[in-house]
Design an enzyme around this catalytic site. Structure first.
Site, PDB file in Angstrom:
ATOM      1  N   GLY A  89      22.457  19.288  58.731  1.00  0.00           N
ATOM      2  CA  GLY A  89      23.322  20.215  57.840  1.00  0.00           C
ATOM      3  C   GLY A  89      24.734  20.471  58.413  1.00  0.00           C
ATOM      4  O   GLY A  89      24.957  19.981  59.855  1.00  0.00           O
ATOM      5  N   GLY A 124      28.278  23.433  58.296  1.00  0.00           N
ATOM      6  CA  GLY A 124      28.874  24.718  57.852  1.00  0.00           C
ATOM      7  C   GLY A 124      30.230  24.874  58.483  1.00  0.00           C
ATOM      8  O   GLY A 124      30.737  24.065  59.289  1.00  0.00           O
ATOM      9  N   GLY A 125      30.719  25.965  58.070  1.00  0.00           N
ATOM     10  CA  GLY A 125      32.105  26.565  58.854  1.00  0.00           C
ATOM     11  C   GLY A 125      31.867  26.717  60.215  1.00  0.00           C
ATOM     12  O   GLY A 125      32.751  26.537  60.876  1.00  0.00           O
ATOM     13  N   GLY A 128      30.090  24.723  62.422  1.00  0.00           N
ATOM     14  CA  GLY A 128      29.869  23.261  62.920  1.00  0.00           C
ATOM     15  C   GLY A 128      28.864  22.491  62.369  1.00  0.00           C
ATOM     16  O   GLY A 128      28.652  22.773  61.151  1.00  0.00           O
ATOM     17  N   VAL A 156      24.521  21.203  62.637  1.00  0.00           N
ATOM     18  CA  VAL A 156      23.188  21.108  63.181  1.00  0.00           C
ATOM     19  C   VAL A 156      22.499  19.852  63.217  1.00  0.00           C
ATOM     20  O   VAL A 156      22.446  19.118  62.101  1.00  0.00           O
ATOM     21  CB  VAL A 156      22.354  22.281  62.160  1.00  0.00           C
ATOM     22  CG1 VAL A 156      20.965  22.346  62.819  1.00  0.00           C
ATOM     23  CG2 VAL A 156      23.123  23.492  61.832  1.00  0.00           C
ATOM     24  N   ASP A 212      24.160  39.230  56.915  1.00  0.00           N
ATOM     25  CA  ASP A 212      24.310  38.177  56.021  1.00  0.00           C
ATOM     26  C   ASP A 212      22.851  37.754  55.489  1.00  0.00           C
ATOM     27  O   ASP A 212      22.608  36.592  55.630  1.00  0.00           O
ATOM     28  CB  ASP A 212      24.942  37.120  56.894  1.00  0.00           C
ATOM     29  CG  ASP A 212      25.786  36.218  56.181  1.00  0.00           C
ATOM     30  OD1 ASP A 212      25.842  36.399  54.823  1.00  0.00           O
ATOM     31  OD2 ASP A 212      25.894  34.936  56.572  1.00  0.00           O
TER      32      ASP A 212
END
Length: 506
Positions: A200, A202-203, A205, A207, A319
Site C-alpha cells: 500500500g 499513503g502520504g 510513504g 508499505v 486517528d
C-alpha cells in the site's frame, strides 16, 4: 554569406528577426527558435523553453519563456537528485511583488515564467555580424540559475534531515528500554527483496511485504519525506514499542540510517477493516457478520482502554478509523498507525495541543475549538463512535450518493430509527433477534460516543460495559448535533446536510 531571411513568423507570435533564426544555418543568428503548432520554442543551452510572449521593441527585444521542468519542481517542492555538491548564493526569478505570496515558502516566491530582455546594437553596428555573445551568455545564465537554486534547495534538505535524525537519535538513546530492534537499511532492502511486493501507499510513504531471518512475515513502512522534527517517528516507536496488547499491532523493529527511515510491523494479511465494511448497497455484515463486527468493536475498545489506562504513561491515538484497524489471518483486530499519537503522564488531566490532528470525519469537535471542551481521552472515544457507526451502516457516515437527502448523515438517520423504536432498522443482514440486539447496542453506544460535549461521552471503560451488557439497560442518548455542510448531492446544490465539524471524510 549565408542566405538568411530578414524575418520569420511562428503562429500567434510577433515576427522574429536577428538574433533569432529558424533555419539550419547557424550563421543566420544566435538563438534558435523552433515554430510549433501553438507558437514557438526557444533553444537555450541544449534545452527548449516555450515562448509565451514576444515583444520586438524599438531597440530591445522582450521575450517571456516558460520552463515546464522548473514549474513542475516548484509545484512538487522537489529537486533532482543528480545535482553538484557545491552551491552558491544567486539571484532568482520571482513573482510580481503585488501578488499575495507566502514568504515562509520559497517555492511560492519563485516563478517558472521568465522575462529575457535582449539589448540590441544599432543595425549598422559591427556587432550584428560578430554576434552579441555577451548578451547571449546572460540569457544562457537562466538555466544555470535554476540549477544553482535547486542545489541550494538540496543543501537545505540535507540540513533538515540532519536535525530530524539528531532529535530521533537522542530519543532512542534515552529510551533504549522501549525501542525494538534496530535494522540497517541494507537489512531492510534484503528483508523486502529490494521492495518487491508493495502492500500500500499513503502520504507517509509506502508499505512493503518482508520476511525476517526466522521466516516471520512483516510489513515494512518506508517513510518518504522528512516532515516536522521527527515527532511522528518518535510517536510510533514510543507508542507501539512500549505496548504489548492483543489488540495493538506489534512493532518488530525500525531503521534510521542517514535519510532512510522505516518501521517494521507484524504482518496483517487481511489488511484494514475498511476493506470489509464499505460495501455498496449492503451492510458490512455481509462481509464479516454481525457477531464478528460486535467482537471487533469490543476488541478495539479494549485496545483503547489499554492505551488510556497506562501505568505511568498514557497514550491518545488521535486517528482511530477503519483504515487504521488491521486484521490478521484469523481476523484478530489491532489498532495501528500511531504517527499522530500523543503521550502524557498519568497526572495530567488536560492535554495541550499545538495543532489539530486526525482525519476529517473522525475528529472530535474539541480539536477544532476549545469552546466545545478540553482535549482528552474522550477525543479518541468520539473517533471510535464514528467508526462503529460506519461498521453498522457499511458506509461512510457522510455520504452524498444516497437515494434520499435524509440519509446523507447516517448517525442522524439511524438515530430516528432507534428513537422511534422501529422494528426494522433498514440495515441488511439482520436475520435473528440476537443480531437485532447486537446492532441496536452498537448503534446506541456509537451515538453516545459522538456527543458534542466531551463530558457527555462515556469513558472507554464504560463503552466496554455497554457493549458487553444488556441492551435493555441502555438509554437512548440525545440527538447528535448536525448542521449544513459544504458538500451537496449531485444535482441538488441547495440541499446540504452534514456533520458540523467536517465537510468531507477520507
Amino acid at each position: 554569406m549565408p542566405n538568411c531571411p530578414e524575418t520569420f513568423n511562428c503562429p500567434g507570435l510577433s515576427p522574429f528577426k536577428y538574433p533569432f533564426f529558424n533555419v539550419t544555418d547557424t550563421r543566420c543568428g544566435l538563438i534558435k527558435v523552433n515554430c510549433t503548432a501553438k507558437g514557438g520554442e526557444l533553444q537555450l543551452g541544449g534545452r527548449s523553453y516555450e515562448i509565451l510572449v514576444h515583444y520586438p521593441l524599438h531597440k530591445d527585444v522582450d521575450i517571456y519563456i516558460y520552463n515546464k521542468t522548473f514549474d513542475y519542481l516548484l509545484k512538487q517542492n522537489s529537486y533532482p537528485s543528480d545535482l553538484p555538491h557545491t552551491c552558491q548564493v544567486v539571484q532568482l526569478p520571482v513573482k510580481n511583488p503585488g501578488l499575495e505570496l507566502d514568504e515562509t515558502n520559497i517555492f511560492s516566491l519563485l516563478s517558472s515564467y521568465i522575462l529575457i530582455r535582449l539589448k540590441m546594437p544599432p543595425p549598422d553596428d559591427d556587432r550584428y555580424k560578430k554576434g552579441s555573445h555577451s548578451d547571449i551568455r546572460n540569457v544562457l545564465g537562466v538555466t544555470i540559475l535554476i540549477t544553482i537554486f535547486l542545489c541550494l534547495k538540496r543543501k537545505a534538505g540535507r540540513s533538515k534531515k540532519a536535525k530530524y535524525n539528531v532529535k530521533v537519535e537522542m530519543f532512542l538513546k534515552n529510551h533504549e528500554f522501549i525501542a525494538p530492534k534496530r535494522y540497517s537499511y541494507s537489512e531492510v532492502v534484503k528483508m523486502t527483496n529490494s521492495f518487491k511486493v508493495k502492500l500500500g501507499q499513503g502520504g507517509f510513504g509506502s508499505v512493503y511485504k518482508g520476511v525476517l531471518k526466522n521466516q516471520s512475515l512483516v510489513a515494512v513502512k518506508v517513510l518518504s519525506d522528512v516532515k516536522g522534527d521527527g515527532q511522528d517517528f518518535i510517536n510510533e516507536v514510543a507508542s507501539v514499542g512500549r505496548k504489548s496488547h492483543v489488540n495493538i499491532v506489534s512493532l518488530v523493529g525500525f531503521c534510521l540510517e542517514a535519510c532512510q527511515r522505516a518501521l517494521i510491523y507484524e504482518f496483517m494479511p487481511n489488511g484494514s477493516l475498511e476493506r470489509f465494511i464499505y460495501s455498496h448497497g449492503s451492510s458490512s455484515s455481509s462481509q464479516l457478520g454481525w457477531e464478528k463486527l460486535h467482537e471487533i468493536a469490543i476488541g478495539i475498545a479494549r485496545g483503547l482502554e489499554y492505551l488510556h489506562r497506562g501505568c505511568n504513561t498514557r497514550i491518545l491515538h488521535f486517528d482511530i478509523k477503519p483504515h487504521n484497524i488491521l486484521l490478521d489471518k484469523d481476523f484478530c483486530h489491532k489498532i495501528s498507525d500511531f504517527g499522530l499519537a500523543k503521550l502524557f503522564h498519568e497526572k495530567e488531566s488536560k492535554i495541550s495541543m499545538s495543532h489539530m490532528r486526525g482525519t476529517p470525519g473522525y475528529i472530535a469537535p474539541e480539536l477544532f475549538s476549545r469552546n466545545f471542551g478540553e482535549v482528552s481521552h474522550k477525543s479518541d472515544v468520539y473517533s471510535y463512535g464514528m467508526m462503529i457507526l460506519e461498521m453498522v451502516g457499511g458506509r461512510k457516515n457522510i455520504e452524498v450518493e444516497v437515494d434520499h437527502t435524509t440519509e446523507i448523515y447516517f448517525p442522524y438517520w439511524i438515530y430516528k430509527k432507534v428513537e422511534l423504536h422501529e422494528e426494522q432498522l433498514g440495515l441488511h443482514g439482520i436475520v435473528s433477534d440476537e443480531q437485532n440486539r447486537i446492532v441496536r447496542k452498537m448503534i446506541i453506544v456509537g451515538l453516545w460516543c459522538i456527543q458534542t460535549n466531551p463530558l457527555s461521552r462515556p469513558r472507554i471503560t464504560k463503552v466496554l460495559e455497554m457493549l458487553e451488557g444488556d441492551l435493555a439497560l441502555l438509554e437512548i442518548p440525545p440527538k447528535p448535533y448536525i448542521s449544513s455542510p459544504s458538500r451537496s448531492p449531485p444535482g441538488s446544490p441547495s440541499t446540504n446536510i452534514s456533520h458540523p465539524y467536517c465537510s468531507s471524510s477520507t
